[in-house]
Design a protein around this motif. Structure first.
Motif, PDB file in Angstrom:
ATOM      1  N   ASP A 133       0.828  -1.209   0.000  1.00  0.00           N
ATOM      2  CA  ASP A 133       0.000   0.000   0.000  1.00  0.00           C
ATOM      3  C   ASP A 133       0.865   1.262   0.000  1.00  0.00           C
ATOM      4  O   ASP A 133       0.531   2.265  -0.640  1.00  0.00           O
ATOM      5  CB  ASP A 133      -0.925   0.003   1.217  1.00  0.00           C
ATOM      6  CG  ASP A 133      -2.054  -1.005   1.091  1.00  0.00           C
ATOM      7  OD1 ASP A 133      -2.271  -1.514  -0.022  1.00  0.00           O
ATOM      8  OD2 ASP A 133      -2.706  -1.298   2.120  1.00  0.00           O
ATOM      9  N   HIS A 136       2.202   1.550  -3.490  1.00  0.00           N
ATOM     10  CA  HIS A 136       1.099   1.940  -4.373  1.00  0.00           C
ATOM     11  C   HIS A 136       0.849   3.438  -4.295  1.00  0.00           C
ATOM     12  O   HIS A 136       0.701   4.109  -5.327  1.00  0.00           O
ATOM     13  CB  HIS A 136      -0.157   1.170  -3.966  1.00  0.00           C
ATOM     14  CG  HIS A 136      -1.369   1.485  -4.787  1.00  0.00           C
ATOM     15  ND1 HIS A 136      -2.142   2.616  -4.580  1.00  0.00           N
ATOM     16  CD2 HIS A 136      -1.944   0.834  -5.835  1.00  0.00           C
ATOM     17  CE1 HIS A 136      -3.127   2.638  -5.439  1.00  0.00           C
ATOM     18  NE2 HIS A 136      -3.039   1.581  -6.212  1.00  0.00           N
ATOM     19  N   GLN A 137       0.816   3.974  -3.086  1.00  0.00           N
ATOM     20  CA  GLN A 137       0.572   5.402  -2.929  1.00  0.00           C
ATOM     21  C   GLN A 137       1.713   6.221  -3.520  1.00  0.00           C
ATOM     22  O   GLN A 137       1.490   7.268  -4.140  1.00  0.00           O
ATOM     23  CB  GLN A 137       0.397   5.746  -1.442  1.00  0.00           C
ATOM     24  CG  GLN A 137       0.012   7.195  -1.178  1.00  0.00           C
ATOM     25  CD  GLN A 137      -1.280   7.602  -1.846  1.00  0.00           C
ATOM     26  OE1 GLN A 137      -2.216   6.793  -1.961  1.00  0.00           O
ATOM     27  NE2 GLN A 137      -1.364   8.842  -2.300  1.00  0.00           N
ATOM     28  N   GLU A 141       1.338   8.911  -6.563  1.00  0.00           N
ATOM     29  CA  GLU A 141       1.795  10.303  -6.426  1.00  0.00           C
ATOM     30  C   GLU A 141       2.761  10.667  -7.545  1.00  0.00           C
ATOM     31  O   GLU A 141       2.750  11.797  -8.056  1.00  0.00           O
ATOM     32  CB  GLU A 141       2.452  10.497  -5.061  1.00  0.00           C
ATOM     33  CG  GLU A 141       1.446  10.468  -3.908  1.00  0.00           C
ATOM     34  CD  GLU A 141       2.115  10.506  -2.548  1.00  0.00           C
ATOM     35  OE1 GLU A 141       3.373  10.585  -2.505  1.00  0.00           O
ATOM     36  OE2 GLU A 141       1.411  10.464  -1.535  1.00  0.00           O
ATOM     37  N   GLN A 164      -5.315   8.512 -11.104  1.00  0.00           N
ATOM     38  CA  GLN A 164      -6.006   7.349 -10.567  1.00  0.00           C
ATOM     39  C   GLN A 164      -6.591   6.482 -11.668  1.00  0.00           C
ATOM     40  O   GLN A 164      -6.476   5.242 -11.635  1.00  0.00           O
ATOM     41  CB  GLN A 164      -7.114   7.796  -9.610  1.00  0.00           C
ATOM     42  CG  GLN A 164      -6.587   8.349  -8.293  1.00  0.00           C
ATOM     43  CD  GLN A 164      -7.702   8.924  -7.434  1.00  0.00           C
ATOM     44  OE1 GLN A 164      -8.748   9.344  -7.948  1.00  0.00           O
ATOM     45  NE2 GLN A 164      -7.495   8.933  -6.135  1.00  0.00           N
TER      46      GLN A 164
END
Length: 231
Positions: A133, A136-137, A141, A164
């Protein structure tokens, strides 16, 4: 301590490191074949050609093996992250930009199918999903920032939305790509890139973007946020 006295511990350490690599490779094969849930330490030991007792000298359970394997793969993914999300790549013509960003991640997942196999396990270790996670973030970004380099006037909300959607498309297409046999993957890769091109073209243009005054909020990160947070 003499040099002769130091050699046995060094040899033992080298043997131990080779054994860990052997066990992780076996685990990757078993996780891909059976899935994380159905896998067992006995199956991993059998695949590695060692006794369960030998495996337990290095890992106490299946979860520890999965966490170590995932951690090593995440480090490789983070290294790719730092190489592809650069301002130079952001300014390429759109087709070349898509190649530059997607090819390393497609290649990584083709070479390491266990990466997605672990994440799809319904009872994958929490540490594995938490670390993913974070990465992923960080990737999301970076995609948002890349869009800002190409279109500084785009609002932050619109950048985030386009990022996204693009990221979701890539992940869905990547699942299909890695499911194919080696000889059948290329058409899926082409379709994935074509889908991204058609979606992104109206938002960020197709031509190369010359260097010029930039939105200070769009400066490409010099280090993977995932790597920074992991520390």
């Amino acid at each position: 301590m003499s040099e002769a006295d130091e050699r046995p511990p060094r040899r033992r350490q080298a043997r131990g490191e080779r054994r860990i690599v052997q066990l992780l490779q076996a685990a990757a094969s078993v996780f891909c074949t059976l899935g994380y849930t159905a896998s067992s330490t006995n199956a991993i030991a059998r695949e590695a050609g060692v006794s369960p007792g030998t495996l337990y000298q290095f890992f106490p359970n299946k979860e520890a093996i999965a966490i170590e394997l995932s951690g090593q793969l995440l480090k490789e993914m983070e290294a790719a992250h730092g190489r592809v999300f650069t301002e130079d790549n952001a300014r390429l013509p759109l087709g070349e930009l898509i190649d530059a960003v997607t090819d390393p991640f497609i290649e990584f997942n083709q070479d390491n199918p266990v990466f997605l196999a672990l994440l799809k396990g319904p009872d994958a270790p929490g540490k594995v999903t938490e670390d993913h996670d974070v990465l992923h973030q960080a990737l999301l970004e970076s995609v948002t920032t890349l869009i800002g380099v190409r279109r500084p006037a785009m609002s932050p909300a619109e950048r985030a939305l386009v990022a996204q959607m693009s990221f979701a498309m890539f992940k869905a297409g990547l699942d299909l790509v890695v499911q194919q046999d080696n000889g059948d993957r290329e058409p899926y890769v082409r379709e994935l890139k074509s889908m991204l091109y058609r979606y992104l073209a109206p938002h960020i243009g197709t031509e190369a973007v010359p260097a010029g005054p930039a939105d200070p909020n769009a400066a490409m990160p010099s280090q993977s946020p995932a790597t920074t947070e992991a520390r």
